[in-house]
Design a protein around this motif. Structure first.
Motif, PDB file in Angstrom:
ATOM      1  N   ALA A 162       0.842  -1.204   0.000  1.00  0.00           N
ATOM      2  CA  ALA A 162       0.000   0.000   0.000  1.00  0.00           C
ATOM      3  C   ALA A 162       0.872   1.247   0.000  1.00  0.00           C
ATOM      4  CB  ALA A 162      -0.902  -0.004   1.229  1.00  0.00           C
ATOM      5  N   SER A 163       0.468   2.261  -0.736  1.00  0.00           N
ATOM      6  CA  SER A 163       1.187   3.539  -0.674  1.00  0.00           C
ATOM      7  C   SER A 163       0.882   4.190   0.673  1.00  0.00           C
ATOM      8  CB  SER A 163       0.717   4.441  -1.806  1.00  0.00           C
ATOM      9  OG  SER A 163      -0.617   4.809  -1.577  1.00  0.00           O
ATOM     10  N   THR A 164       1.658   5.231   1.022  1.00  0.00           N
ATOM     11  CA  THR A 164       1.464   5.864   2.331  1.00  0.00           C
ATOM     12  C   THR A 164       0.048   6.413   2.467  1.00  0.00           C
ATOM     13  OG1 THR A 164       3.779   6.478   2.247  1.00  0.00           O
ATOM     14  CG2 THR A 164       2.415   7.576   3.883  1.00  0.00           C
ATOM     15  N   ILE A 165      -0.396   7.096   1.403  1.00  0.00           N
ATOM     16  CA  ILE A 165      -1.732   7.694   1.470  1.00  0.00           C
ATOM     17  C   ILE A 165      -2.789   6.613   1.628  1.00  0.00           C
ATOM     18  CG2 ILE A 165      -3.441   8.974   0.130  1.00  0.00           C
ATOM     19  CD1 ILE A 165      -1.138  10.550  -1.074  1.00  0.00           C
ATOM     20  N   ARG A 166      -2.636   5.565   0.842  1.00  0.00           N
ATOM     21  CA  ARG A 166      -3.599   4.477   0.908  1.00  0.00           C
ATOM     22  C   ARG A 166      -3.577   3.801   2.268  1.00  0.00           C
ATOM     23  NH1 ARG A 166      -6.418   2.010  -3.119  1.00  0.00           N
ATOM     24  NH2 ARG A 166      -6.901  -0.183  -2.760  1.00  0.00           N
ATOM     25  N   MET A 167      -2.380   3.672   2.803  1.00  0.00           N
ATOM     26  CA  MET A 167      -2.253   3.044   4.120  1.00  0.00           C
ATOM     27  C   MET A 167      -3.048   3.836   5.158  1.00  0.00           C
ATOM     28  SD  MET A 167       1.192   2.495   6.351  1.00  0.00           S
ATOM     29  CE  MET A 167       1.437   4.215   6.746  1.00  0.00           C
ATOM     30  N   TRP A 221      -5.429   6.053   4.658  1.00  0.00           N
ATOM     31  CA  TRP A 221      -6.846   6.172   4.323  1.00  0.00           C
ATOM     32  C   TRP A 221      -7.591   4.880   4.636  1.00  0.00           C
ATOM     33  CZ3 TRP A 221      -9.999   9.868   3.969  1.00  0.00           C
ATOM     34  CH2 TRP A 221     -11.236   9.706   3.319  1.00  0.00           C
ATOM     35  N   ARG A 222      -6.999   3.738   4.308  1.00  0.00           N
ATOM     36  CA  ARG A 222      -7.714   2.482   4.440  1.00  0.00           C
ATOM     37  C   ARG A 222      -7.456   1.750   5.753  1.00  0.00           C
ATOM     38  NH1 ARG A 222      -9.789   1.074  -0.608  1.00  0.00           N
ATOM     39  NH2 ARG A 222     -10.969  -0.492   0.539  1.00  0.00           N
TER      40      ARG A 222
END
Lengths: 328, 425
Positions: A231-236, A238-239
């Motif tokens: 997961a990318s940092t943002i995705r990490m 956010w999710r």
């Protein structure tokens, strides 16, 4: 104390707990036992601990609210005593017909929602940044939290100066960037946002601390697992991370919303009076003006009840949420 | 067994403490009302001229009545707002002070039923013979004297910075109408870099006050009095607001909405502005400023069009009924109306005595002139914003209108309608 002594023999020293029982064989009626049966075994004995605070809170908080409600149903103004024999909802009808009341209620609501959402978002952003193992973490945390520790009297005066049309630092900055000066406190379309910005500045640090505690409670494995899964940092965030901050969000937002309802201190200090600039009058300031400038006690009480209902509308669902999760 | 005993006794102890706390709290409701025969006076003069003036008043009082124990409690903040709130609470709870500072006139209406009668003091001291007639009239309500005046400020005042008006080539004494004033403001705008008229509008009261002087100056005494009496001429109100919109829309400082009187007045002292309209309390700041003297650096002009009139303001002490110290309070009230008190207080406050028989030699030249204007005035109309013209509810309503319709953008129609509705009977 009510435990029956049918454990073991009859010798006196076997009775470890009290010796004499009040209701040995269920014969006769004892009000104490009846109360204990109804509300739990220690109801009467423990009352000396909880009853005094219970009565004090009941009288001074809930009693006062009920009394206020009663006054709002009378036509009480100026001095003397309210006439409780003639109760009606006239003051509430008057409030709904009073455009100043409606404006104040709308402003209160906008302040409540806008201030809370932006402050939460800002606090979350700061918390995530501070939590990323940066240098000077403690220093930065202190800097962000510092405004929260200042009195509103001080911060309101700061902002009154900063918002000044001619000498205020905000206008100096934006005019040096080539934009026109803005009348922050004098323009009724802008002043509410200006005040909201000032309050946000003061409370973002608080939201940050609450979120930081929430972030620290999330095990490192969650971050690592998310990274391993690609997961990318943002995705990490956010999710995986932000969904786990629900508890922090709820408790921080209740505190912020309740504060927004009583932003009275800030507005009072901003202008040094009960009448904030046009466009940012809220229910709290209107209530105080009606009570102490116009001596319209009943009308002010009706405004207070409206304010109380708004606060209840915020705290009620929170309490219910905590109750369903077994925290109460 | 011993363990059991200990636990029980501790419980009982805590229980007893709880009960004692409850009993103590219940006992508190008895209240600590009167503090014997101590005279308690509430006022809002906490800083600057006001504080100095009260000090002088207390000193003079101690000299005259050395045996009276007294407490002069200043309650500052928000102009008179905090004082009014404290007074309202104490009167509401039946715990009145001995006397409190306030305005007479229709302002007394809000205290219906909680003010006593000080007629005996007025009779004994023959105040009716030595006070101006307006003071005699305005201190009565429901056929009894409710208060005693201490001093009077003038409301229809305009002050100017001499060097700024000279630079602009304006002669303030020639401004005898509101339209002449507007022309002069235009001249200042064109000829100098200064603000033509400085205005502090962080509160609405300055604008309401400016309305009253402008109406008096432009529409005349009759129209102004009709407005106060509840039969306003809508055209006169509209014309006043039109002039105000012209002044406020074009000739005031850009930061008016974020400053109050103190900062606004500073513009005059620093030479950043030509004119200011205020009550003559504004002159107190000039007296305290360095190298800023009357006639040389600053000047006074009656608000254009209101020449020969003195818009009245009174600082008075109101007398609550159920007075906790009625005898001592009578002595205090006697003192308040005396020459000694009025000289001691007013020379520092920047106001003038309400008595007409006072030797003015201790006052500065500006106040001596004010006193002459006061004595010679053809008319002494009551003010609008400081209690003498309309009751407090009306004043609140007028300020609501100024706040919502006339604090920029200036809506003449809505403001006219709002003012007419607010005062109409």
């Amino acid at each position: 104390m009510t435990r029956n002594t049918d454990t073991g023999g009859d010798s006196g020293d076997a009775v470890a707990d009290g010796g004499v029982t009040e209701n040995p064989n269920g014969s006769g009626f004892s009000p104490i036992a009846a109360l204990n049966d109804r509300f739990g075994s220690d109801f009467v004995e423990s009352s000396q601990f909880w009853l005094p605070p219970f009565l004090l809170v009941g009288l001074f908080v809930y009693g006062a609210i009920i009394w206020n409600l009663l006054i709002s149903l009378t036509d009480f103004n100026s001095f003397g005593s309210p006439d409780y024999s003639d109760l009606d909802f006239e003051m509430y009808a008057r409030a709904l017909a009073d455009s100043a009341f409606v404006d104040a209620a709308v402003n209160t609501f906008v302040l409540l929602v806008g201030f809370t959402l932006v402050t939460l978002a800002l606090g979350l952003g700061l918390a995530i940044l501070v939590d990323r193992n940066i240098r000077f973490e403690n220093t930065l945390r202190t800097i962000y939290l510092l405004p929260m520790s200042l009195s509103f009297v001080v911060t309101a005066q700061f902002w009154a100066w900063m918002f000044n049309f001619n000498n205020g630092v905000i206008n100096i900055v934006i005019s040096s960037l080539g934009f026109g000066r803005v009348d922050w406190l004098g323009n009724p379309d802008i002043v509410l946002w200006a005040v909201m910005f000032a309050l946000m500045w003061q409370f973002a640090g608080y939201a940050m601390v609450v979120y930081l505690a929430g972030l620290r409670a999330i095990p490192n494995e969650h971050y690592e697992a998310a990274k391993v899964d690609g997961a990318s940092t943002i995705r990490m965030y956010w999710r995986v991370i932000i969904p786990q901050l629900k508890g922090s969000t709820i408790s921080a937002s209740v505190v912020l919303m309740v504060f927004a309802l009583k932003a009275f201190d800030f507005l009072y200090s901003l202008v040094g009076g009960y009448r904030p600039p046009n466009g940012v009058d809220i229910l709290a300031t209107k209530m105080v003006r009606e009570a102490y400038q116009a001596n319209e006690w009943a009308y002010a009480s009706a405004i207070a009840i409206a304010l109380f209902l708004m606060a209840l509308g915020i705290v009620g669902p929170y309490l219910y949420y905590q109750y369903t999760r077994g925290n109460l | 067994m011993t363990d059991q005993d200990k636990r029980l006794s501790r419980r009982h102890f805590v229980g007893a403490t709880g009960a004692a706390t409850l009993a103590g709290l219940a006992g508190c409701s008895g209240g600590d009302g009167g503090s014997g025969s101590t005279l308690e006076v509430l006022h809002a003069w906490t800083g600057g001229d006001g504080a100095t003036a009260v000090e002088a008043l207390v000193e003079a009082f101690e000299e005259e009545y050395p045996d009276i124990e007294h407490e002069f409690n200043p309650i500052g903040g928000g102009g008179n707002q905090n004082l009014d709130a404290v007074v309202a609470n104490r009167l509401q709870n039946n715990e009145p002070p001995s006397a409190f500072a306030g305005w007479p006139g229709p302002n007394l209406q809000q205290y219906e039923g909680v003010l006593g009668d000080v007629g005996n003091v007025w009779d004994e001291e023959s105040f009716e013979d030595v006070m101006v007639q307006e003071a005699v009239d305005l201190h009565q309500r429901n056929d009894a004297y409710r208060a005693v005046p201490l001093g009077s400020h003038r409301l229809n005042c305009m002050f100017y910075n001499t060097s700024v008006v000279e630079e602009a080539g304006v002669d303030p004494d020639s401004l005898t109408s509101v339209s002449a004033l507007i022309d002069a403001l235009e001249t200042v705008q064109n000829e100098t870099d200064a603000i033509p008229m400085t205005h502090g509008a962080s509160g609405t009261w300055t604008t309401t006050q400016l309305f009253s002087s402008t109406m008096l100056g432009q529409e005349g005494y009759e129209a102004y009095m009709n407005f106060l009496d509840g039969s306003p001429d809508e055209e006169a109100v509209r014309a006043t607001f039109e002039s105000l919109a012209e002044i406020l829309g074009n000739y005031i400082n850009d930061d008016a909405s974020s400053i109050g009187l103190t900062e606004s007045n500073q513009n005059i002292i620093e030479g950043n502005a030509a004119f200011i309209h205020q009550g003559n309390w504004a002159a107190g700041a000039y007296r305290n400023a360095e190298d800023f003297s009357y006639d040389e650096d600053w000047g006074f002009k009656t608000y254009p069009g209101s020449e020969g009139m003195y818009m009245l303001h009174f600082d008075s002490f109101l007398y609550p009924s159920d007075n906790p110290t009625s005898d001592v309070t009578d002595q205090f009230m006697t003192f308040v109306g005396s020459e000694a008190a009025q000289v001691a207080f007013n020379q520092y406050k920047g106001s003038i005595p309400t008595r007409t028989d006072v030797d003015m030699s201790e006052f500065g030249p500006f106040l001596q002139e004010t006193q002459e204007d006061f004595a010679d005035a053809e008319e002494r109309p009551p003010n609008l914003q400081h209690g003498l013209g309309v009751p407090s509810e009306t004043m609140t309503a007028l300020n609501d209108v100024v706040s919502s319709e006339f604090s920029g953008p200036y809506n003449v129609d809505a403001a006219t309608q709002g003012f007419v509705d607010a005062v109409s009977n």
